[in-house]
Design a protein around this motif. Structure first.
Motif, short mmCIF file in Angstrom:
data_model
loop_
_atom_site.label_atom_id
_atom_site.label_comp_id
_atom_site.label_asym_id
_atom_site.label_seq_id
_atom_site.Cartn_x
_atom_site.Cartn_y
_atom_site.Cartn_z
N PRO A 681 0.80 -1.23 0.00
CA PRO A 681 0.00 0.00 0.00
C PRO A 681 0.83 1.27 0.00
CG PRO A 681 -0.82 -1.60 1.62
CD PRO A 681 0.50 -2.11 1.13
N ALA A 682 2.08 1.19 0.49
CA ALA A 682 2.91 2.39 0.58
C ALA A 682 3.64 2.70 -0.72
CB ALA A 682 3.93 2.24 1.71
N ALA A 683 3.54 1.82 -1.71
CA ALA A 683 4.28 2.01 -2.96
C ALA A 683 3.73 3.19 -3.74
CB ALA A 683 4.23 0.75 -3.80
N THR A 684 4.61 4.04 -4.20
CA THR A 684 4.23 5.19 -5.03
C THR A 684 4.22 4.76 -6.50
OG1 THR A 684 6.50 5.92 -5.32
CG2 THR A 684 5.32 6.74 -3.38
N PRO A 685 3.64 5.57 -7.41
CA PRO A 685 3.71 5.24 -8.84
C PRO A 685 5.14 5.07 -9.32
CG PRO A 685 2.07 6.94 -8.47
CD PRO A 685 2.76 6.73 -7.16
N GLU A 686 6.08 5.85 -8.76
CA GLU A 686 7.48 5.70 -9.15
C GLU A 686 8.04 4.36 -8.69
OE1 GLU A 686 6.21 8.32 -7.60
OE2 GLU A 686 6.21 9.74 -9.28
N ASP A 687 7.64 3.93 -7.46
CA ASP A 687 8.08 2.62 -6.97
C ASP A 687 7.53 1.51 -7.86
OD1 ASP A 687 9.34 3.85 -4.83
OD2 ASP A 687 7.59 3.68 -3.51
N GLU A 688 6.25 1.62 -8.25
CA GLU A 688 5.65 0.59 -9.10
C GLU A 688 6.34 0.54 -10.46
OE1 GLU A 688 1.08 0.43 -7.35
OE2 GLU A 688 1.50 1.52 -9.21
N ALA A 689 6.69 1.70 -11.00
CA ALA A 689 7.39 1.72 -12.28
C ALA A 689 8.76 1.05 -12.17
CB ALA A 689 7.55 3.17 -12.76
N ALA A 690 9.44 1.27 -11.05
CA ALA A 690 10.75 0.64 -10.84
C ALA A 690 10.62 -0.87 -10.72
CB ALA A 690 11.41 1.22 -9.59
N ILE A 691 9.59 -1.33 -10.00
CA ILE A 691 9.36 -2.78 -9.86
C ILE A 691 9.09 -3.40 -11.22
CG2 ILE A 691 7.78 -4.50 -8.90
CD1 ILE A 691 7.37 -2.56 -6.52
N LEU A 692 8.20 -2.76 -11.97
CA LEU A 692 7.83 -3.28 -13.29
C LEU A 692 9.05 -3.36 -14.20
CD1 LEU A 692 5.44 -4.13 -15.09
CD2 LEU A 692 5.17 -1.74 -15.73
N LYS A 693 9.87 -2.34 -14.18
CA LYS A 693 11.07 -2.30 -15.03
C LYS A 693 12.07 -3.38 -14.63
CE LYS A 693 14.68 0.87 -16.65
NZ LYS A 693 15.20 2.27 -16.60
N ALA A 694 12.27 -3.55 -13.32
CA ALA A 694 13.25 -4.53 -12.84
C ALA A 694 12.83 -5.96 -13.19
CB ALA A 694 13.43 -4.38 -11.33
N VAL A 695 11.57 -6.27 -12.97
CA VAL A 695 11.08 -7.63 -13.25
C VAL A 695 11.13 -7.91 -14.75
CG1 VAL A 695 9.07 -9.15 -13.18
CG2 VAL A 695 9.65 -7.76 -11.19
N THR A 696 10.69 -6.94 -15.57
CA THR A 696 10.63 -7.14 -17.02
C THR A 696 12.01 -7.31 -17.62
OG1 THR A 696 8.60 -5.83 -17.13
CG2 THR A 696 9.77 -6.18 -19.18
N GLN A 697 13.00 -6.53 -17.12
CA GLN A 697 14.35 -6.64 -17.67
C GLN A 697 15.02 -7.95 -17.25
OE1 GLN A 697 16.35 -3.04 -16.42
NE2 GLN A 697 15.73 -1.93 -18.26
N ALA A 698 14.78 -8.37 -16.01
CA ALA A 698 15.43 -9.59 -15.53
C ALA A 698 14.75 -10.84 -16.08
CB ALA A 698 15.42 -9.61 -14.00
N TYR A 699 13.42 -10.81 -16.18
CA TYR A 699 12.68 -11.99 -16.64
C TYR A 699 11.66 -11.55 -17.69
CZ TYR A 699 14.71 -14.04 -12.45
OH TYR A 699 15.58 -14.48 -11.49
N PRO A 700 12.07 -11.37 -18.93
CA PRO A 700 11.16 -10.87 -19.97
C PRO A 700 10.01 -11.81 -20.29
CG PRO A 700 13.27 -11.56 -20.92
CD PRO A 700 13.45 -11.56 -19.44
N THR A 701 10.11 -13.08 -19.89
CA THR A 701 9.01 -14.02 -20.16
C THR A 701 7.92 -13.97 -19.09
OG1 THR A 701 10.19 -15.81 -19.01
CG2 THR A 701 10.54 -15.59 -21.40
N ILE A 702 8.16 -13.27 -17.99
CA ILE A 702 7.13 -13.12 -16.95
C ILE A 702 6.21 -11.96 -17.34
CG2 ILE A 702 6.68 -12.49 -14.54
CD1 ILE A 702 9.23 -13.90 -13.75
N THR A 703 4.93 -12.21 -17.29
CA THR A 703 3.94 -11.18 -17.62
C THR A 703 3.55 -10.44 -16.34
OG1 THR A 703 3.07 -12.51 -19.42
CG2 THR A 703 1.67 -10.74 -18.60
N SER A 704 3.74 -9.12 -16.34
CA SER A 704 3.43 -8.29 -15.18
C SER A 704 2.18 -7.46 -15.47
CB SER A 704 4.60 -7.36 -14.85
OG SER A 704 5.79 -8.10 -14.69
#
Length: 848
Positions: A681-704
Motif C-alpha cells: 500500500p505504501a508504494a508510489t507510482p514511481e516505486d511501481e514503475a521501478a518494480i515493473l522495469k526490474a522484473v521485465t528486464q530480468a525476466y522478460p518471459t514473466i507477464t506483469s
C-alpha cells in the motif's frame, strides 16, 4: 350481431368526425406512448442489428467456418489429422506478455497474437500502411515484423519503422492495426494487440512449460460443408480427451452476443418502466379528455345513443391516437440502428445498411398497445356513467370507485398480457419477473405514500400563513394532485436514484476502496526455475511488500457427475464458469482469504481420490452439492475429482482466488507455472514503475499486470455502460415529467374553479402563487424522500446481493434527487397554473 356491427360502424364514424378537430388533449398521451415505444423499439432493433451482424458475418468474425481452441498445449499429430480432414487449417496463438523499448526505458503489457501464413481464412487484415500480410510480418535482417494497435504505439511512444523487444526477440513495427477480422471472436482484452508471425513467437521464447497460452485452430471447410452438430459429435467420439472448445461461425462471439442480449434486456425493462409510467399519463390524458367531452357524451345520450356506443366512440379515438404514437415510436426504433452504426462501427459489428427488424418493432408495438388499453379502459368505464343532466349543468362525473366489472376484467387481462409479454420475451425470465413484481410493488407503495401524505396534511397543526394553510388543504382535499404527483414522479425518480447510486458506488469501488485492498501487481507465467530470483527482486524493490505465490494451471470443465456441461441447462449467472478455461490450483492448506462453508478440508498428507474445493456461490448457481464429481481437462488429460467442500471466496478483494482448488495429489508431476501477487500500500507510482522495469528486464518471459491499469480499463467500460443506462433512465424521467404535466392538465378545471372562488373572496394572485408553490414544494420533497428510500433499497440489493460489493449512501445523489424533484414539481406546477390565475371570474361563476 347485425345490431352490434351497426353500432360499431356508427361509433367509428362519430370517432373519426370528432378527430377532425385535431388532437387537442392528446399531445401528452402521444408523447408518452411514442417515448416508451420508441425506447423499446430502439433498444431491441440495435441489439438485433448487432447479433444479426455477428451471425451473418460469423465466418469473417471467426476467420473460419469452425474454431477449435486448446489451452496451454498444441494439438497432437492425431488431432491435426482430424482437423486437416475437415478442410484448410489456420493456426494462431494468443498470450499476454511485456513489450519493451530496446533501451529498457519503458514497457507495456500487450496481448500477443501469432498467426501462420494461412491467416485469415476469411476477411482481411487491414493496416496502415496497407501492405500484404506476408510483407508486414516478414523476417528482414534477422528482425521479424509486427503490426501493433495504435494504443500500444501511443503507450510506448514509438512509430512505424521503430523496433521493440518481446521476450528474447527484437521486432520491427511495420504497421498499425486498422482492422483485425477476428478480434471480436478472440474476446475482450485488457491490453493492446501486437500481431506477429508464429516463427517470431518461437524466437521470443515466451512459450514454456505451463505458460498461459491459447492455441486456436480455424478451419475452412472442404465442400460440402458438414453441419456443426455433426462435427461436434465426431470430435467427441474420435478424440474424447482433447478437451478443446469448439465454436462455429454462427456463434462466432457467444460471450459478446450473450452480454448484448442481457444488456438489451435490461434496457428494455427500463424502457418498459418508461412506458408504464407513461401509461399513468395515458390514464390522466384520457380522463382529462373525457372530462372535456362531458357535454358531448351527455348530448349523445340525450339523442338515444346507448352507453356502449359512447364507450366505443372514445375507445376508437384512443386506439387511433395510440396507433399514431406507436407509429412515431416505431419510426424512432427503425432509424436507431442507422444512428448506432455511425457510433459503434469501429467497436461492434453492426451493418451500416438500412434494415428493418420486424420482430423488434412488433414487440414494441404490442407493448405500446397493451399499455394503452391497460390504462385507458378504466377511465372509459367511468365515462360510461356520465349522466345526461351534465348537458344542462356544467358538472363533473364521479370517478371514485371501480367501473362495471367488464372494464375491470378487461384491464386485468391487458395487464396480465403485458406482464406475460415482458416475461416470455426476456432472456432471463427470473429477472423480468422480479422487475415486474418490484414495479407493481412500487405502484402500490406510491399509492400508500400518497395516502400517508394526505393523512399527515389532514392532521397537521394550524398554520399562521393563509397561503400555507391553503397549500396543506390542497394536499388532502378531494381531487387533490397528491396521488398524481407522487405516482408520476415516484417511479422515474426512484429508477434514477437506483441507477445513480449503483454507478456511483461502482466508480467509488474502482477508484477508491478497491485499489486500496487489491494487490499492486499480478505476475503470471513464472517458471519454477525463476521463482527464487523473481522473489529476490521483489524483496529488494518492495521490502515491505507482501508476496503471495501459488501454482497455476488452466482447465476446462467438461462434465458434472458425468453429464456433459454443454447439454445442461445452466442459469445465466453461472454460465461464465463453464465458458472457456478456468484458472485452477492445488493447495495443502485452506487459502488465507477463504473460509469453508460446508464440508471439510483435506489432510496435509492426503493421498486418496482427487478432491476439489468449489466456490460456494458458483456451486449454488450451478446446482452442485457435496459429493458431486467435476471433470476437467488439463493439458489434454481428463481428471475427475469429487467435491469435498464449499468455500466462501472474496472476489471483490482482487487477490488470488480460484473457483476450484484441488488436493495436491491431483496434479502430481504435472508441469505448470506459478502465479504471484505483490501488495504494498505504501508504494508510489514511481516505486511501481521501478518494480515493473526490474522484473521485465530480468525476466522478460514473466507477464506483469499492474492492477491500477486494469481497473482504469474497467472504469472506462463502466463509464460507457453508465452513459447508456443514464440515457434510459432519462427517458423514464421524461415520461414522468410528461405524466405530471398530464396530471396537472387533468385537474385544471377544478383548479380554475378554486382560483376564481378564492379571488372572488378576496385572495390576491400573489397569495395564490405562494399557496401553489408551497403545495408543489411539499409534494416534491415528499416524493424525493420516497425516491431516495426506494431507489436506495434497490441499489443496496443489486450491489450487496447481486454484485457482492459494499453499498454506500452518496449525499450528492440525494441532493441531485431533491433538486430534480423540487424544480420539476414547482416549475411544471406553476407553469400549469399560471394561466388559471388569470382566468376571468364571470364565465366560470355562471357554470357553478
Amino acid at each position: 350481431m347485425k345490431d352490434f356491427s351497426t353500432r360499431l360502424g356508427i361509433a367509428f364514424r362519430i370517432a373519426l368526425r370528432e378527430l377532425r378537430g385535431g388532437l387537442k388533449g392528446f399531445y401528452i398521451f402521444l408523447a408518452c406512448i411514442a417515448l416508451g415505444t420508441g425506447a423499446i423499439a430502439a433498444v431491441n432493433s440495435v441489439s438485433t442489428a448487432i447479433t444479426d451482424s455477428i451471425s451473418s458475418e460469423g465466418r469473417t468474425l471467426l476467420a473460419g467456418d469452425i474454431r477449435f481452441e486448446l489451452n496451454n498445449r498444441e494439438a497432437t499429430s492425431e488431432e491435426m489429422r482430424f482437423l486437416e480432414g475437415l478442410g484448410t487449417v489456420s493456426v494462431s496463438t494468443v498470450l499476454r506478455s511485456m513489450a519493451r523499448l530496446p533501451d529498457g526505458s519503458d514497457q507495456s503489457l500487450v496481448e500477443v497474437k501469432a498467426v501462420d501464413d494461412a491467416y485469415p481464412l476469411y476477411g482481411k487484415l487491414v493496416s496502415e500502411p496497407d501492405l500484404p500480410k506476408a510483407d508486414l510480418l516478414a523476417l528482414s535482417d534477422g528482425v521479424y515484423g509486427a503490426v501493433a494497435a495504435p494504443l500500444l504505439l501511443e503507450r510506448l511512444g514509438v512509430s512505424v519503422g521503430q523496433e521493440i523487444l518481446l521476450g528474447k526477440a527484437r521486432l520491427k513495427i511495420t504497421g498499425a492495426i486498422i482492422n483485425e477480422p477476428d478480434a471480436i471472436s478472440d474476446g475482450f482484452g485488457f491490453a493492446p494487440r501486437l500481431l506477429t508471425s508464429r516463427d517470431a513467437l518461437k524466437a521470443t521464447g515466451l512459450i514454456e512449460t505451463g505458460s498461459l497460452v491459447e492455441h486456436a485452430y480455424k478451419v475452412r471447410y472442404n465442400d460440402p460443408a458438414p453441419g456443426p452438430t455433426e462435427i461436434r459429435d465426431r470430435a467427441q467420439k474420435e478424440l474424447p480427451n482433447a478437451g478443446w472448445s469448439i465454436r462455429t461461425s454462427d456463434r462466432a462471439a457467444p460471450s459478446l452476443t450473450e452480454n448484448i442480449e442481457r444488456f438489451s434486456q435490461f434496457l428494455t425493462l427500463v424502457g418498459l418502466t418508461a412506458l408504464v409510467v407513461g401509461g399513468v399519463g395515458v390514464a390522466n390524458a384520457v380522463r382529462a379528455f373525457l372530462d372535456s367531452k362531458r357535454t358531448v357524451i351527455a348530448t349523445l345520450k340525450c339523442l338515444g345513443a346507448p352507453a356502449s356506443v359512447v364507450v366505443m366512440v372514445y375507445l376508437f379515438q384512443i386506439i387511433i391516437v395510440a396507433s399514431i404514437g406507436i407509429g412515431i415510436g416505431l419510426l424512432l426504433g427503425a432509424i436507431a440502428p442507422i444512428i448506432a452504426a455511425s457510433y459503434l462501427a469501429g467497436v461492434l459489428p453492426i451493418s451500416p445498411e438500412p434494415r428493418l427488424y420486424p420482430a423488434a418493432l412488433l414487440l414494441a408495438a404490442v407493448f405500446g398497445m397493451l399499455v394503452t388499453l391497460a390504462f385507458a379502459i378504466l377511465p372509459l368505464g367511468h365515462a360510461r356513467k356520465v349522466p345526461a343532466t351534465a348537458l344542462f349543468r356544467e358538472q363533473g362525473f364521479e370517478t371514485r370507485g371501480l367501473p362495471a366489472w367488464p372494464y375491470v376484467a378487461a384491464t386485468t387481462l391487458a395487464l396480465a398480457g403485458l406482464a406475460a409479454l415482458a416475461i416470455f420475451s426476456s432472456e432471463d425470465r427470473r429477472i423480468a419477473t422480479i422487475f415486474l413484481v418490484a414495479m407493481a410493488a412500487g405502484f402500490l407503495l406510491l399509492r400508500l405514500v400518497a395516502m400517508l401524505i394526505a393523512f399527515l396534511a389532514r392532521r397537521s397543526p394550524h398554520m399562521p400563513s393563509p397561503a400555507l394553510r391553503l397549500a396543506i388543504g390542497n394536499i388532502h382535499r378531494p381531487g387533490a394532485l397528491t396521488p398524481a404527483v407522487t405516482l408520476s414522479l415516484g417511479l422515474g425518480l426512484s429508477l434514477l436514484v437506483a441507477l445513480a447510486l449503483i454507478d456511483g458506488n461502482l466508480r467509488k469501488e474502482l477508484t477508491g476502496n478497491l485499489p486500496e485492498r487489491a494487490p499492486n501487481f499480478f505476475f503470471v507465467d513464472i517458471q519454477k526455475a525463476d521463482l527464487d530470483g523473481f522473489r529476490t527482486i521483489l524483496q529488494q524493490k518492495a521490502p515491505k511488500g507482501d508476496i503471495v505465490e501459488v501454482p497455476m494451471l488452466r482447465g476446462r470443465i467438461l462434465a458434472f457427475n458425468g453429464t456433459d456441461v454443454t447439454k445442461m441447462q445452466v442459469p445465466p449467472e453461472g454460465r461464465w464458469v463453464l465458458r472457456g478455461d478456468r484458472g485452477i490450483t492445488y493447495s495443502t492448506d485452506l487459502p488465507e482469504n477463504a473460509s469453508v462453508t460446508e464440508g471439510s478440508w483435506w489432510p496435509a498428507d492426503y493421498t486418496g481420490e482427487p478432491l476439489v474445493s468449489f466456490s460456494a456461490q458458483e456451486a449454488g448457481e450451478l446446482g452442485l452439492k457435496l459429493g458431486d464429481t467435476v471433470t476437467v481437462n488439463v493439458l489434454g488429460r481428463n481428471i475427475t475429482a469429487r467435491i469435498a467442500n464449499f468455500r466462501k471466496v472474496e472476489w471483490e478483494s482482487l487477490s488470488i482466488n480460484f473457483v476450484m482448488v484441488f488436493s495436491p495429489n491431483t496434479f502430481a508431476g504435472a508441469p505448470h507455472a506459478w502465479l504471484a501477487t505483490l501488495s504494498d500500500p505504501a508504494a508510489t507510482p514511481e516505486d511501481e514503475a521501478a518494480i515493473l522495469k526490474a522484473v521485465t528486464q530480468a525476466y522478460p518471459t514473466i507477464t506483469s499486470v499492474r492492477v491500477k491499469d486494469a481497473l482504469d480499463v474497467v472504469d472506462r467500460l463502466v463509464g460507457q455502460l453508465a452513459t447508456a443506462i443514464r440515457a434510459a433512465a432519462a427517458i423514464a424521467l421524461i415520461a414522468s415529467v410528461l405524466v405530471l404535466s398530464g396530471a396537472l392538465a387533468a385537474g385544471n378545471r377544478a383548479r380554475t374553479h378554486d382560483a376564481v372562488v378564492l379571488k372572488t373572496l378576496g385572495a390576491t394572485r400573489a397569495m395564490l402563487i405562494r399557496a401553489f408553490t408551497y403545495e408543489y414544494l411539499l409534494l416534491g420533497a415528499a416524493t424525493a424522500i420516497f425516491a431516495l428510500v426506494a431507489g436506495g433499497g434497490v441499489a443496496w440489493y443489486v450491489l450487496s446481493r447481486i454484485m457482492k460489493l459494499p453499498s454506500n449512501f452518496l449525499p450528492d445523489v440525494a441532493l441531485m434527487t431533491l433538486v430534480i424533484a423540487l424544480v420539476t414539481t414547482i416549475g411544471i406546477g406553476l407553469a400549469g397554473t399560471w394561466r388559471i390565475l388569470g382566468q376571468k371570474a364571470a364565465p366560470v361563476l355562471r357554470e357553478l
